[in-house]
Design a protein around this motif. Structure first.
Motif, PDB file in Angstrom:
ATOM      1  N   THR A   1     -25.291  42.868  20.127  1.00 47.72           N
ATOM      2  CA  THR A   1     -25.712  43.550  21.363  1.00 47.72           C
ATOM      3  C   THR A   1     -26.958  44.412  21.133  1.00 47.72           C
ATOM      4  OG1 THR A   1     -24.152  45.353  20.901  1.00 47.72           O
ATOM      5  CG2 THR A   1     -23.372  43.585  22.333  1.00 47.72           C
TER       6      THR A   1
ATOM      7  N   TRP B   1     -29.688  47.758  22.240  1.00 47.22           N
ATOM      8  CA  TRP B   1     -29.522  49.220  22.364  1.00 47.22           C
ATOM      9  C   TRP B   1     -29.725  49.718  23.793  1.00 47.22           C
ATOM     10  CZ3 TRP B   1     -34.010  50.518  24.524  1.00 47.22           C
ATOM     11  CH2 TRP B   1     -35.111  49.698  24.248  1.00 47.22           C
TER      12      TRP B   1
ATOM     13  N   ARG C   1     -19.502  43.420  28.683  1.00 44.91           N
ATOM     14  CA  ARG C   1     -19.776  42.156  29.370  1.00 44.91           C
ATOM     15  C   ARG C   1     -19.369  40.966  28.494  1.00 44.91           C
ATOM     16  NH1 ARG C   1     -25.656  42.072  32.181  1.00 44.91           N
ATOM     17  NH2 ARG C   1     -26.323  40.967  30.329  1.00 44.91           N
TER      18      ARG C   1
ATOM     19  N   LYS D   1     -21.364  43.339  16.587  1.00 42.35           N
ATOM     20  CA  LYS D   1     -22.415  43.944  15.773  1.00 42.35           C
ATOM     21  C   LYS D   1     -23.320  44.689  16.744  1.00 42.35           C
ATOM     22  CE  LYS D   1     -26.219  43.809  14.623  1.00 42.35           C
ATOM     23  NZ  LYS D   1     -27.098  44.953  15.004  1.00 42.35           N
TER      24      LYS D   1
ATOM     25  N   SER E   1     -24.795  38.945  10.243  1.00 43.58           N
ATOM     26  CA  SER E   1     -24.581  37.796  11.136  1.00 43.58           C
ATOM     27  C   SER E   1     -24.687  36.472  10.375  1.00 43.58           C
ATOM     28  CB  SER E   1     -25.576  37.818  12.294  1.00 43.58           C
ATOM     29  OG  SER E   1     -26.891  37.699  11.811  1.00 43.58           O
TER      30      SER E   1
ATOM     31  N   PHE F   1     -25.000  36.557  22.244  1.00 47.47           N
ATOM     32  CA  PHE F   1     -26.079  37.473  21.878  1.00 47.47           C
ATOM     33  C   PHE F   1     -26.776  37.994  23.116  1.00 47.47           C
ATOM     34  CE2 PHE F   1     -30.733  37.802  21.061  1.00 47.47           C
ATOM     35  CZ  PHE F   1     -30.726  38.841  20.146  1.00 47.47           C
ATOM     36  N   THR F   2     -27.085  39.276  23.120  1.00 46.40           N
ATOM     37  CA  THR F   2     -28.015  39.825  24.099  1.00 46.40           C
ATOM     38  C   THR F   2     -29.102  40.534  23.325  1.00 46.40           C
ATOM     39  OG1 THR F   2     -26.309  40.109  25.773  1.00 46.40           O
ATOM     40  CG2 THR F   2     -28.304  41.389  26.056  1.00 46.40           C
ATOM     41  N   GLY F   3     -30.343  40.166  23.597  1.00 45.67           N
ATOM     42  CA  GLY F   3     -31.463  40.777  22.888  1.00 45.67           C
ATOM     43  C   GLY F   3     -32.727  40.002  23.171  1.00 45.67           C
ATOM     44  N   SER F   4     -33.658  40.082  22.252  1.00 37.92           N
ATOM     45  CA  SER F   4     -34.970  39.483  22.500  1.00 37.92           C
ATOM     46  C   SER F   4     -34.918  37.958  22.337  1.00 37.92           C
ATOM     47  CB  SER F   4     -35.987  40.063  21.527  1.00 37.92           C
ATOM     48  OG  SER F   4     -35.568  39.786  20.207  1.00 37.92           O
TER      49      SER F   4
ATOM     50  N   GLU G   1     -28.306  35.882  26.190  1.00 35.18           N
ATOM     51  CA  GLU G   1     -28.921  36.694  27.255  1.00 35.18           C
ATOM     52  C   GLU G   1     -30.176  37.280  26.655  1.00 35.18           C
ATOM     53  OE1 GLU G   1     -28.012  36.910  30.284  1.00 35.18           O
ATOM     54  OE2 GLU G   1     -26.027  36.025  30.203  1.00 35.18           O
ATOM     55  N   LEU G   2     -31.330  36.717  26.999  1.00 38.78           N
ATOM     56  CA  LEU G   2     -32.553  37.040  26.252  1.00 38.78           C
ATOM     57  C   LEU G   2     -33.549  37.842  27.092  1.00 38.78           C
ATOM     58  CD1 LEU G   2     -32.817  33.585  24.438  1.00 38.78           C
ATOM     59  CD2 LEU G   2     -31.565  35.637  23.744  1.00 38.78           C
ATOM     60  N   GLY G   3     -34.776  37.808  26.671  1.00 40.38           N
ATOM     61  CA  GLY G   3     -35.788  38.657  27.304  1.00 40.38           C
ATOM     62  C   GLY G   3     -36.114  38.230  28.731  1.00 40.38           C
TER      63      GLY G   3
ATOM     64  N   CYS H   1     -33.837  44.390  30.640  1.00 41.65           N
ATOM     65  CA  CYS H   1     -34.278  42.999  30.646  1.00 41.65           C
ATOM     66  C   CYS H   1     -34.590  42.545  32.069  1.00 41.65           C
ATOM     67  CB  CYS H   1     -33.205  42.117  30.035  1.00 41.65           C
ATOM     68  SG  CYS H   1     -31.615  42.378  30.803  1.00 41.65           S
TER      69      CYS H   1
ATOM     70  N   GLU I   1     -42.937  41.414  27.740  1.00 46.51           N
ATOM     71  CA  GLU I   1     -42.015  42.442  28.260  1.00 46.51           C
ATOM     72  C   GLU I   1     -42.568  43.816  27.918  1.00 46.51           C
ATOM     73  OE1 GLU I   1     -38.169  41.415  26.464  1.00 46.51           O
ATOM     74  OE2 GLU I   1     -37.257  42.036  28.343  1.00 46.51           O
TER      75      GLU I   1
ATOM     76  N   PHE J   1     -24.480  36.749  35.696  1.00 46.46           N
ATOM     77  CA  PHE J   1     -25.736  37.313  35.205  1.00 46.46           C
ATOM     78  C   PHE J   1     -26.246  36.375  34.110  1.00 46.46           C
ATOM     79  CE2 PHE J   1     -28.525  39.770  32.671  1.00 46.46           C
ATOM     80  CZ  PHE J   1     -28.939  40.877  33.384  1.00 46.46           C
TER      81      PHE J   1
HETATM   82  P1  NAD Z   1     -33.452  42.630  19.443  1.00 44.06           P
HETATM   83  O1  NAD Z   1     -33.484  41.164  19.662  1.00 44.06           O
HETATM   84  O2  NAD Z   1     -34.442  43.220  18.521  1.00 44.06           O
HETATM   85  O3  NAD Z   1     -32.025  43.076  18.916  1.00 44.06           O
HETATM   86  C1  NAD Z   1     -30.833  42.738  19.582  1.00 44.06           C
HETATM   87  C2  NAD Z   1     -29.714  42.731  18.582  1.00 44.06           C
HETATM   88  O4  NAD Z   1     -29.954  41.716  17.627  1.00 44.06           O
HETATM   89  C3  NAD Z   1     -29.545  44.024  17.799  1.00 44.06           C
HETATM   90  O5  NAD Z   1     -28.175  44.259  17.586  1.00 44.06           O
HETATM   91  C4  NAD Z   1     -30.244  43.695  16.491  1.00 44.06           C
HETATM   92  O6  NAD Z   1     -29.758  44.469  15.400  1.00 44.06           O
HETATM   93  C5  NAD Z   1     -29.864  42.242  16.317  1.00 44.06           C
HETATM   94  N1  NAD Z   1     -30.780  41.477  15.463  1.00 44.06           N
HETATM   95  C6  NAD Z   1     -32.098  41.677  15.253  1.00 44.06           C
HETATM   96  N2  NAD Z   1     -32.574  40.758  14.389  1.00 44.06           N
HETATM   97  C7  NAD Z   1     -31.539  39.954  14.061  1.00 44.06           C
HETATM   98  C8  NAD Z   1     -31.393  38.814  13.211  1.00 44.06           C
HETATM   99  N3  NAD Z   1     -32.424  38.309  12.535  1.00 44.06           N
HETATM  100  N4  NAD Z   1     -30.173  38.248  13.114  1.00 44.06           N
HETATM  101  C9  NAD Z   1     -29.122  38.731  13.805  1.00 44.06           C
HETATM  102  N5  NAD Z   1     -29.192  39.813  14.621  1.00 44.06           N
HETATM  103  C10 NAD Z   1     -30.396  40.405  14.748  1.00 44.06           C
HETATM  104  O7  NAD Z   1     -33.526  43.256  20.890  1.00 44.06           O
HETATM  105  P2  NAD Z   1     -33.474  44.802  21.294  1.00 44.06           P
HETATM  106  O8  NAD Z   1     -34.801  45.383  20.990  1.00 44.06           O
HETATM  107  O9  NAD Z   1     -32.257  45.453  20.725  1.00 44.06           O
HETATM  108  O10 NAD Z   1     -33.232  44.692  22.853  1.00 44.06           O
HETATM  109  C11 NAD Z   1     -34.254  44.447  23.737  1.00 44.06           C
HETATM  110  C12 NAD Z   1     -34.305  42.998  24.136  1.00 44.06           C
HETATM  111  O11 NAD Z   1     -33.049  42.609  24.667  1.00 44.06           O
HETATM  112  C13 NAD Z   1     -35.301  42.743  25.223  1.00 44.06           C
HETATM  113  O12 NAD Z   1     -35.995  41.554  24.972  1.00 44.06           O
HETATM  114  C14 NAD Z   1     -34.435  42.596  26.460  1.00 44.06           C
HETATM  115  O13 NAD Z   1     -35.015  41.851  27.480  1.00 44.06           O
HETATM  116  C15 NAD Z   1     -33.233  41.944  25.903  1.00 44.06           C
HETATM  117  N6  NAD Z   1     -32.076  42.156  26.772  1.00 44.06           N
HETATM  118  C16 NAD Z   1     -31.615  41.091  27.475  1.00 44.06           C
HETATM  119  C17 NAD Z   1     -30.542  41.257  28.338  1.00 44.06           C
HETATM  120  C18 NAD Z   1     -30.014  40.095  29.117  1.00 44.06           C
HETATM  121  O14 NAD Z   1     -28.907  40.187  29.621  1.00 44.06           O
HETATM  122  N7  NAD Z   1     -30.720  38.996  29.241  1.00 44.06           N
HETATM  123  C19 NAD Z   1     -29.941  42.509  28.474  1.00 44.06           C
HETATM  124  C20 NAD Z   1     -30.449  43.580  27.740  1.00 44.06           C
HETATM  125  C21 NAD Z   1     -31.519  43.373  26.876  1.00 44.06           C
END
Ligand code: NAD
Length: 485
Positions: free
Chosen positions: A156, A158, A167, A182, A220, A234-237, A258-260, A292, A389, A455
């Motif tokens: 997830t 931050w 979610r 994680k 991971s 996963f939710t993140g970039s 769930e990405l950027g 996001c 973004e 979503f």
């Molecule tokens: P990030 O991708 O840097 O990190 C997200 C998670 O992934 C964190 O827990 C991080 O520690 C982990 N992570 C990072 N590198 C990794 C790797 N190599 N292997 C495994 N895990 C790893 O994203 P962020 O900066 O924490 O969050 C912002 C991003 O999240 C933005 O792009 C935003 O759009 C996206 N986001 C998407 C949604 C959605 O629902 N689509 C919701 C919230 C945020």
């Protein structure tokens, strides 16, 4: 902050495995920072690969039993957890504001939103449906059953420390899956408090683990290589999501991504401008722009652009900036110094290319990672701020003349998460909503997330849906049993 000191002392800081925190006084810890001051809030246990595999052992030990637990009982536990989070709403809100930075009012909204996934999925758990029918050929019967996917890994971000976890945890537990979370390195405290709440709600040991770490991939990676893990959510970039999709190929894991995003916010010339400005404030400035779904590109009909921009600028210029735990502040700090530099670079690049600064335009000196709420007009469409973004309180405005131009501009991105349109024409809303390449469209609404709605994104914004009746499907396998007539 004295209440906060008591609260902080009550938050577990060890790894949450087997239904309890491990000893927090370990040699390996990492610091969690208050982004409003740069001060260390807490030292949290730093999970290693061995710890992660211990969490997986624990999940596997109880997976079968949890899957066989009556759906009604799984529902009751989720419902009890919803109640406990709701009862402790102020604790969760304050904790999130202090570790993540957002304004307290926004943290309170996130607690209500995040908790609701637990209640919503408590209601879904008893409604997992199969199917029984006669084959069209008349030669047999078809029985379709649903069963839990198995042990899942959730990673997830931050920016919504509670809701991005609930979610995933809500539907996984409702479906009968175990889960290892994680959380983001910047905001592990909220998730550790949630683990405590689940234990208080009666969740059996091992069903949910939380493994904060300063080195996400080292945790991971081994989990995803272990054939006992069945899914990664996963939710993140998008950049990290892409890597995880690649890694998940080895064990052919189920994935939810769930990405950027790079949401267009389109204001047509027939829009109610008061509503459009209100919507833009919410879609852009909520969470300090670190969402996001944040409106990344404000695409405004040239006929109303100056009027819209002037009104938006007045609202943005009046925003109060400062630590989120001071109730008078509407915009807190960005999450890190790095994030602030990245916002500053995008703004500087746009201004160098010809964008006009209507208000704001730079970082705020002093402790903490504050950036001025900013409006940029005449943003050249080739600038980086249009393609990337922003993740900060910066509204970037461009103009258009025709509906076709607006749609083309909105779709000219590899992302496809949220989009917003403002128009008073029903025909136009439906036509444009259809034409937009995005998983979600807000019509005359600046905030669209709802636990009861799916979503998710299309294109490079992701795979799968969270929330709604769709959300639980991500945690279920379909089995077909062929029967004679
Ligand atoms: P990030 O991708 O840097 O990190 C997200 C998670 O992934 C964190 O827990 C991080 O520690 C982990 N992570 C990072 N590198 C990794 C790797 N190599 N292997 C495994 N895990 C790893 O994203 P962020 O900066 O924490 O969050 C912002 C991003 O999240 C933005 O792009 C935003 O759009 C996206 N986001 C998407 C949604 C959605 O629902 N689509 C919701 C919230 C945020």
């Amino acid at each position: 902050m004295s209440n906060f000191d008591d609260l902080l002392a009550s938050v577990p800081t060890g790894l949450w495995i087997d239904g309890k925190p491990t000893d927090a006084a370990r040699s390996r810890t990492f610091a969690v920072e208050n982004p409003a001051t740069g001060d260390t809030l807490a030292e949290v246990a730093d999970a290693s690969a061995e710890d992660a595999l211990r969490a997986l052992d624990s999940a596997c030990r109880v997976q079968r039993e949890w899957a066989a637990t009556a759906p009604r009982q799984r529902a009751e536990i989720l419902r009890a957890a919803w109640q406990l989070v709701t009862d402790r709403a102020e604790d969760f809100a304050l904790l999130m504001t202090v570790e993540m930075g957002k304004a307290l009012a926004e943290s309170r909204s996130e607690v209500a939103y995040g908790a609701e996934f637990l209640r919503w999925f408590s209601e879904e758990a008893p409604r997992i449906q199969g199917r029984y029918t006669t084959a069209p050929s008349g030669n047999g019967r078809i029985l379709v059953t649903k069963s839990p996917v198995g042990p899942c890994l959730a990673i997830t971000p931050w920016n919504f420390p509670l809701a991005m976890g609930t979610r995933k945890i809500g539907p996984a537990l409702a479906a009968g899956c175990t889960m290892i979370v994680k959380p983001a390195e910047a905001t592990p405290l909220t998730m550790l408090l949630l683990a405590q709440v689940f234990a208080d709600a009666g969740l059996p040991e091992g069903v949910l683990s939380v493994v904060p770490t300063s080195d996400a991939a080292s945790v991971s990676g081994p989990l995803m290589e272990d054939p006992r893990l069945r899914k990664v959510t996963f939710t993140g970039s998008t950049a990290v999501g892409r890597k995880l999709i690649e890694q998940s190929a080895h064990q052919v894991l189920r994935v939810s991504m769930e990405l950027g995003g790079n949401a267009p916010f389109v204001v047509f010339d027939d829009a109610d401008l008061d509503a459009a400005v209100d919507g833009a404030m919410a879609a852009k400035m909520r969470n300090g722009g670190e969402a996001c779904t944040a409106a990344n590109r404000l695409i405004v009909a040239n006929a109303v652009r100056e009027e819209f921009t002037a009104r938006l600028t007045a609202r943005v210029a009046a925003m109060t900036v400062g630590p989120g735990y001071d109730e008078k502040n509407q915009i807190g700090p960005l999450i890190t110094a790095k994030q602030r530099s990245s916002v500053a670079e995008l703004v500087d690049d746009a201004v160098a290319a010809g964008a006009r600064v209507r208000t704001g335009g730079g970082p705020i000196d002093g402790p903490g990672y504050f950036y001025q709420p900013t409006v940029l007009d005449d943003v050249p469409v080739q600038s980086r701020i249009v393609a990337e973004e922003i993740f900060g309180p910066v509204a970037a405005i461009t103009g258009f003349d025709t509906e076709d131009q607006a749609i083309a501009a909105a779709n000219s991105t590899e992302f496809g998460l949220a989009a917003y349109i403002y128009t008073q024409s029903l025909d136009r809303s439906l036509r444009v909503a259809d034409a937009l390449e995005s998983g979600m469209v807000g019509v005359n609404r600046g905030v669209i997330s709802d636990p009861a709605a799916p979503f998710g994104g299309v294109k490079q914004s992701g795979l799968g849906s969270e929330g709604g009746t769709e959300g639980i499907e991500e945690y279920l396998e379909t089995k077909y049993v062929a029967l004679p007539l």
